[in-house]
Design an enzyme around this catalytic site. Structure first.
Site, PDB file in Angstrom:
ATOM      1  N   ASP A 152       2.171  -0.902  11.986  1.00 16.31           N
ATOM      2  CA  ASP A 152       0.905  -1.376  11.396  1.00 16.31           C
ATOM      3  C   ASP A 152       0.622  -2.840  11.737  1.00 16.31           C
ATOM      4  O   ASP A 152      -0.494  -3.330  11.509  1.00 16.31           O
ATOM      5  CB  ASP A 152       0.940  -1.210   9.869  1.00 16.31           C
ATOM      6  CG  ASP A 152       0.894   0.263   9.465  1.00 16.31           C
ATOM      7  OD1 ASP A 152       0.492   1.105  10.298  1.00 16.31           O
ATOM      8  OD2 ASP A 152       1.269   0.567   8.324  1.00 16.31           O
ATOM      9  N   GLN A 212       4.842   9.434   6.751  1.00 14.23           N
ATOM     10  CA  GLN A 212       3.918  10.256   5.957  1.00 14.23           C
ATOM     11  C   GLN A 212       4.351  11.716   5.994  1.00 14.23           C
ATOM     12  O   GLN A 212       4.406  12.390   4.964  1.00 14.23           O
ATOM     13  CB  GLN A 212       2.494  10.110   6.490  1.00 14.23           C
ATOM     14  CG  GLN A 212       1.935   8.715   6.292  1.00 14.23           C
ATOM     15  CD  GLN A 212       0.560   8.522   6.909  1.00 14.23           C
ATOM     16  OE1 GLN A 212       0.058   9.399   7.606  1.00 14.23           O
ATOM     17  NE2 GLN A 212      -0.036   7.370   6.656  1.00 14.23           N
ATOM     18  N   ARG A 247      -5.842   2.845  18.188  1.00  9.63           N
ATOM     19  CA  ARG A 247      -5.597   1.391  18.163  1.00  9.63           C
ATOM     20  C   ARG A 247      -5.223   0.805  19.522  1.00  9.63           C
ATOM     21  O   ARG A 247      -5.409  -0.389  19.731  1.00  9.63           O
ATOM     22  CB  ARG A 247      -4.540   1.039  17.109  1.00  9.63           C
ATOM     23  CG  ARG A 247      -5.136   1.056  15.721  1.00  9.63           C
ATOM     24  CD  ARG A 247      -4.236   0.462  14.664  1.00  9.63           C
ATOM     25  NE  ARG A 247      -4.896   0.580  13.368  1.00  9.63           N
ATOM     26  CZ  ARG A 247      -4.277   0.732  12.200  1.00  9.63           C
ATOM     27  NH1 ARG A 247      -2.958   0.759  12.169  1.00  9.63           N
ATOM     28  NH2 ARG A 247      -4.962   0.823  11.089  1.00  9.63           N
ATOM     29  N   LYS A 266       0.832  -1.216   0.000  1.00  9.58           N
ATOM     30  CA  LYS A 266       0.000   0.000   0.000  1.00  9.58           C
ATOM     31  C   LYS A 266       0.865   1.265   0.000  1.00  9.58           C
ATOM     32  O   LYS A 266       0.634   2.183  -0.792  1.00  9.58           O
ATOM     33  CB  LYS A 266      -0.930  -0.030   1.223  1.00  9.58           C
ATOM     34  CG  LYS A 266      -1.787   1.205   1.400  1.00  9.58           C
ATOM     35  CD  LYS A 266      -2.971   0.932   2.281  1.00  9.58           C
ATOM     36  CE  LYS A 266      -2.687   1.076   3.763  1.00  9.58           C
ATOM     37  NZ  LYS A 266      -2.544   2.476   4.217  1.00  9.58           N
TER      38      LYS A 266
HETATM   39  C1  S3P Z   1       2.617   5.065   6.141  1.00  9.78           C
HETATM   40  C2  S3P Z   1       3.208   5.460   7.304  1.00  9.78           C
HETATM   41  C3  S3P Z   1       2.709   5.087   8.638  1.00  9.78           C
HETATM   42  C4  S3P Z   1       1.786   3.892   8.559  1.00  9.78           C
HETATM   43  C5  S3P Z   1       0.762   4.016   7.480  1.00  9.78           C
HETATM   44  C6  S3P Z   1       1.445   4.173   6.129  1.00  9.78           C
HETATM   45  C7  S3P Z   1       3.199   5.517   4.861  1.00  9.78           C
HETATM   46  O1  S3P Z   1       1.993   6.181   9.178  1.00  9.78           O
HETATM   47  O2  S3P Z   1       1.150   3.677   9.804  1.00  9.78           O
HETATM   48  O3  S3P Z   1      -0.084   2.890   7.436  1.00  9.78           O
HETATM   49  O4  S3P Z   1       2.844   4.963   3.798  1.00  9.78           O
HETATM   50  O5  S3P Z   1       4.021   6.435   4.890  1.00  9.78           O
HETATM   51  P1  S3P Z   1       2.741   7.405   9.967  1.00  9.78           P
HETATM   52  O6  S3P Z   1       3.574   8.125   8.989  1.00  9.78           O
HETATM   53  O7  S3P Z   1       1.610   8.249  10.484  1.00  9.78           O
HETATM   54  O8  S3P Z   1       3.513   6.743  11.061  1.00  9.78           O
END
Ligand code: S3P
Length: 415
Positions: free
Chosen positions: A302, A158, A333, A12
């Protein structure tokens, strides 16, 4: 019993990035095994509204990219639906557009914190208004963006990615500094310069950087694999092979943890560029619970819901701390795991930043309230395999947010 060999839909996180990065790279990029879950569809829909076209044939995706100055102003708000990755990453690009845009999301996403991305973007010159630090966000076009040096206050791939994307469209050299290592797909896929300085990772970006060829086979999603790995470990006689799966070191912290717990699991990396991809073999194992080391937490973030389910079946005490970030996911969570385990008769202690479980405990029948959180629905579906009693999950279909094929594949590997 679990047995067989599976190949999983694309990762993803990598799929979101593939679509977004190809969206602003001039020309055609092609991807195979692209993840067609609800979240990644939201990213494609946002891009389409911005004038970036794509063609999809099964899991084969073609993106017709163009620089963001050629993107078009959407006639209505961009909708990230349930997807935090869409909202946070695309914010890094919306900040740099020559026209105004508004970003909305569903009820769950509209409760999640956006200041972590708004504040540093504002430092870079972005003009953003929000609903008290939450969606909807409105980005004013034609902002004059300048580079920053930014030490990440929360471990978030993110946020890191959003700032790197803005940095690619800003004046000067942006440097993002990480104390805790988070998933590194953005720096790998964009081939960004990375240095370790005083034990901290520094990632640089600049508007003159050339975007590399992005076309690739998207590796299977390790976070999806995690559900089946934990099912295999917990059911006597089980064994499972997973092929063409992501083995990115910043994603497979779960393997390190379950190995310490005594899991029989092996993997081989077959290909490494830009993302490690390979095969995993796992067998039922007698597990002992542990205290999760602090530094691994961002790399299992995750997978914690399903790890909690597995911990109920292992001997000794499982302790998770330093995981407050879990409270800001698709649901809180920590609370959802603890409440739902209690609904199944499991004794569990809740902390501000984690929980502990002493195992093994018998899972009883009961009701699961998912709060629409896909990973809670899938984790507690694995719990149903560890008991003969009836577990009722209120919204199993929310699994489609990340893994629409979950129940189908789970069915195929059960004997
Ligand atoms: C993700 C980063 C994580 C993760 C999310 C996907 C990404 O979140 O929990 O499912 O694709 O960069 P955070 O950046 O909020 O830790």
């Amino acid at each position: 019993m679990i047995s067989g060999k599976i190949k999983l839909p694309g990762d993803k996180s990598i799929s979101h990035r593939a679509a977004l990065f190809a969206g602003f790279k001039e020309g055609i990029s092609t991807f195979t095994n692209f993840s067609l879950n609800d979240d990644c569809r939201a990213t494609l829909q946002c891009l389409e509204k911005l004038g970036v076209e794509h063609k999809q044939d099964g899991d084969h995706l073609t993106i017709f990219g163009k620089p963001i100055i050629k993107w078009q102003q959407p006639s209505s708000p961009l909708d990230a639906h349930n997807s935090g990755t869409t909202a946070r990453l695309i914010s890094g690009l919306l900040a740099a557009l020559p026209f105004n845009t508004t970003l909305v999301g569903d009820a769950s996403l509209s409760k999640r914190p956006m200041r972590r991305v708004i504040n540093p973007l504002k430092e870079m010159g972005a003009q953003i208004s929000s609903n008290d630090g939450r969606l909807p966000l409105t980005f004013k076009g034609n902002a004059h963006l300048k580079a920053i040096n930014y030490l990440m206050p929360v471990a978030s791939a993110q946020v890191k990615s959003a700032l790197l994307l803005t940095g690619l469209h800003a004046e000067g050299n942006t440097k993002i500094i990480e104390e805790a290592t988070t998933r590194d797909h953005t720096e790998r896929m964009l081939n960004l310069p990375v240095q370790i300085v005083n034990g901290k990772k520094e990632i640089s970006t600049h508007s003159s950087l050339t975007i590399p060829n992005l076309s690739m086979e998207i590796p299977g999603d390790f976070s999806s694999a995690a559900f089946f790995i934990c099912a295999t470990l917990g059911i006597p006689g089980s064994s499972l092979e997973i092929s063409s799966v992501s083995l990115n070191p910043t994603r497979i912290g779960l393997i390190d943890i379950i190995k310490i717990m005594g899991a029989e699991i092996e993997y081989t990396v077959r290909q490494n560029n830009p993302e490690p991809i390979g095969e995993i073999q796992v067998r039922f194992s007698h597990l002992k619970n542990i205290t999760v080391p602090k530094e691994v937490v961002p790399n299992i973030i995750d997978e914690i819901p399903v790890l909690a389910i597995l911990a109920t079946q292992a001997e000794g005490t499982f302790v998770l701390k330093n995981a407050e970030e879990l409270r800001f996911k698709e649901s809180d969570r920590i609370a959802t795991i603890v409440k739902n385990l209690a609904n199944l008769g499991i004794e569990v202690d809740e902390y501000r930043d984690g929980f502990s479980i002493s195992g093994p405990q018998k899972i009883k029948g009961g009701k699961i309230i998912t709060h629409g959180d896909h990973r809670i629905a899938m984790a507690f579906s694995i719990a149903t395999l560890f008991t003969n009693e009836k577990i009722e999950i209120d919204n199993p279909d929310c699994a489609s947010v990340s893994f629409p094929d979950f129940y189908h594949i789970l069915n195929e590997i059960q004997e």
